[in-house]
Enzyme design. Sequence first.
Site, PDB file in Angstrom:
ATOM      1  N   SER A  35       0.809  -1.220   0.000  1.00 13.10           N
ATOM      2  CA  SER A  35       0.000   0.000   0.000  1.00 13.10           C
ATOM      3  C   SER A  35       0.842   1.269   0.000  1.00 13.10           C
ATOM      4  CB  SER A  35      -0.941   0.006   1.212  1.00 13.10           C
ATOM      5  OG  SER A  35      -0.214  -0.132   2.420  1.00 13.10           O
ATOM      6  N   GLY A  72      -1.921  -4.355   1.074  1.00 11.58           N
ATOM      7  CA  GLY A  72      -2.045  -5.583   1.849  1.00 11.58           C
ATOM      8  C   GLY A  72      -1.043  -6.653   1.495  1.00 11.58           C
ATOM      9  N   ASN A 100       3.944  -5.355   5.786  1.00 10.87           N
ATOM     10  CA  ASN A 100       2.770  -6.110   6.251  1.00 10.87           C
ATOM     11  C   ASN A 100       3.167  -7.401   6.965  1.00 10.87           C
ATOM     12  OD1 ASN A 100       0.592  -4.399   5.376  1.00 10.87           O
ATOM     13  ND2 ASN A 100       1.112  -4.946   3.282  1.00 10.87           N
ATOM     14  N   ASP A 181      -4.787   6.995  10.055  1.00 17.18           N
ATOM     15  CA  ASP A 181      -4.504   5.660  10.588  1.00 17.18           C
ATOM     16  C   ASP A 181      -3.114   5.581  11.220  1.00 17.18           C
ATOM     17  OD1 ASP A 181      -2.772   5.626   8.421  1.00 17.18           O
ATOM     18  OD2 ASP A 181      -3.792   4.005   7.356  1.00 17.18           O
ATOM     19  N   HIS A 184      -0.039   5.159   7.149  1.00 19.39           N
ATOM     20  CA  HIS A 184       0.231   5.459   5.750  1.00 19.39           C
ATOM     21  C   HIS A 184       0.507   6.949   5.547  1.00 19.39           C
ATOM     22  CE1 HIS A 184      -2.052   1.648   5.496  1.00 19.39           C
ATOM     23  NE2 HIS A 184      -1.269   1.417   4.449  1.00 19.39           N
TER      24      HIS A 184
END
Length: 212
Positions: A35, A72, A100, A181, A184
């Site tokens: 991402s 992801g 991830n 979040d 990011h």
Amino acid sequence: MAFKHLVFVFALFAFAAVARQAGAQPFTVVGFGDSLMAGYRLAPGEGLTDQLEKALRAKGLDVTVVNAGVSGDTTSAGLARLDWSVPDGTGLVILELGANDMLRGVDPALVEQNLDAMLARLKARNIPVLLAGMVAAPNLGHAYGEAFDALYPRLAQKYSVPLYPFFLDGVAGNAALELDDAMHPNAAGVRRMVEGILPAIEKAVTALQSKS
């Protein structure tokens, strides 16, 4: 008659030169990652590949940066799609995976194994790589962090590829450069990331273009 023939010959050479220039393909960089590369929750033009391409072109480099990021993705998922995501003729791959895996607490040995396999496949295809590293979150503990953080320099040395040590350098932990979040980058954060990695990419592209 001879003069007309001479004009025709000059015109033919001019047309051929223009045709060669028009047919010249820009140097292609593929941003292969998760991402962070894909541009999660960012508007068109705000993602890393778009901003990086703009920055490289501003430096006078005829470069196209292709977004091959999938939100992801783990290193296992990246390995599974590597061959069809990176086409033949690619000039440089920015290999950015592992975040991830780290967030899920995946064994660093598996992360290294997957990245090793990707680097080996790209090397076999004569596709140069710049490896973008990641740093483990402190809440995963010292032992995990030590093992995870060490794998990127080790792989870069093994395959003699340039390493950008921390893809989120200058952004991680800075709320002004992150989405809500706190994981990011926002558009400003991506600009910071591009500023950080640009010299390494510019150096790699310039060196590779001079060899072609």
